[in-house]
Design an enzyme around this catalytic site. Sequence first.
Site, PDB file in Angstrom:
ATOM      1  N   LYS A   1       2.543   6.270   5.162  1.00 63.39           N
ATOM      2  CA  LYS A   1       3.886   6.573   5.642  1.00 63.39           C
ATOM      3  C   LYS A   1       3.824   7.728   6.660  1.00 63.39           C
ATOM      4  O   LYS A   1       2.814   8.422   6.786  1.00 63.39           O
ATOM      5  CB  LYS A   1       4.798   6.990   4.477  1.00 63.39           C
ATOM      6  CG  LYS A   1       5.084   5.892   3.467  1.00 63.39           C
ATOM      7  CD  LYS A   1       5.949   4.787   4.027  1.00 63.39           C
ATOM      8  CE  LYS A   1       6.281   3.741   2.969  1.00 63.39           C
ATOM      9  NZ  LYS A   1       5.120   2.964   2.538  1.00 63.39           N
TER      10      LYS A   1
ATOM     11  N   SER B   1       6.158  -2.192   5.557  1.00 68.37           N
ATOM     12  CA  SER B   1       6.974  -0.977   5.607  1.00 68.37           C
ATOM     13  C   SER B   1       6.757  -0.149   6.868  1.00 68.37           C
ATOM     14  O   SER B   1       7.533   0.756   7.160  1.00 68.37           O
ATOM     15  CB  SER B   1       6.697  -0.097   4.377  1.00 68.37           C
ATOM     16  OG  SER B   1       5.376   0.385   4.400  1.00 68.37           O
TER      17      SER B   1
END
EC number: 3.4.21.88
Length: 246
Positions: A205, A167
């Site tokens: 993230k 990701s």
Amino acid sequence: MLTRKQHELLVFIDQHLRQTGFSPSFEEMKEALNLRSKSGIHRLITALEERGFLRRRAHRARALEVVRLPENVGKTPTAPATAAPASLGSPLGSPVGSNVIRANFNSAPAANAAAAAAAAVVQLPLYGRIAAGLPIEAMRDAGASVEVPAALLTGGDHYALEVSGDSMIEAGILDSDTVIIRRSDTAENGAIVVALIDDNEVTLKRLRRKGNSLALEPANVRYETRIFGPDRVKVQGTLVGLLRRY
């Protein structure tokens, strides 16, 4: 004496160590010197080792140590006033003369100190592969640790974390990389963080503040940004470095 290419490579490695805490890859060195193949880099490194400018640290990937630097490091290499006899030739087959510089074989204290700092390592606790369902402390294996260049660390407590998934690939973070995290419960807007969601899901993230909400952005177009209320997300650390094995 060093050839121009040997000098350029030594300076590039030294600057990379100072900026990142670890040595550049052969591909990075090849591109920096505009060479066509990695074999040329290997020959240059071997020559620098033989002259006592570089040292390879055994059993460690991409581990080069700058032992000393030429006396004119930081300056553009220039031709010596008197070219060496043509019969002498360089060890790598390069002509001796206009592309040769003289090195200072008396190690300067500052260069030695810089090399020692670049070579220093510390042991950090290594957490498992980041996964949903576990707060970060529950992922810790008390017996696991990783050796990290001290130059990667800033003030405060740090830990290492193994990345799972793709990701964050567009931020240069790949599956199975080891990221170095500075423990913190706050982060600047746009920082890459370890975030705990709803007290049971941990993720790596980029953090964005959008009004009264917090967005956790992936670095992969295949994944969607997730937006939460501020009470649902707790920052557990910010990214300060990355280790990768080839």
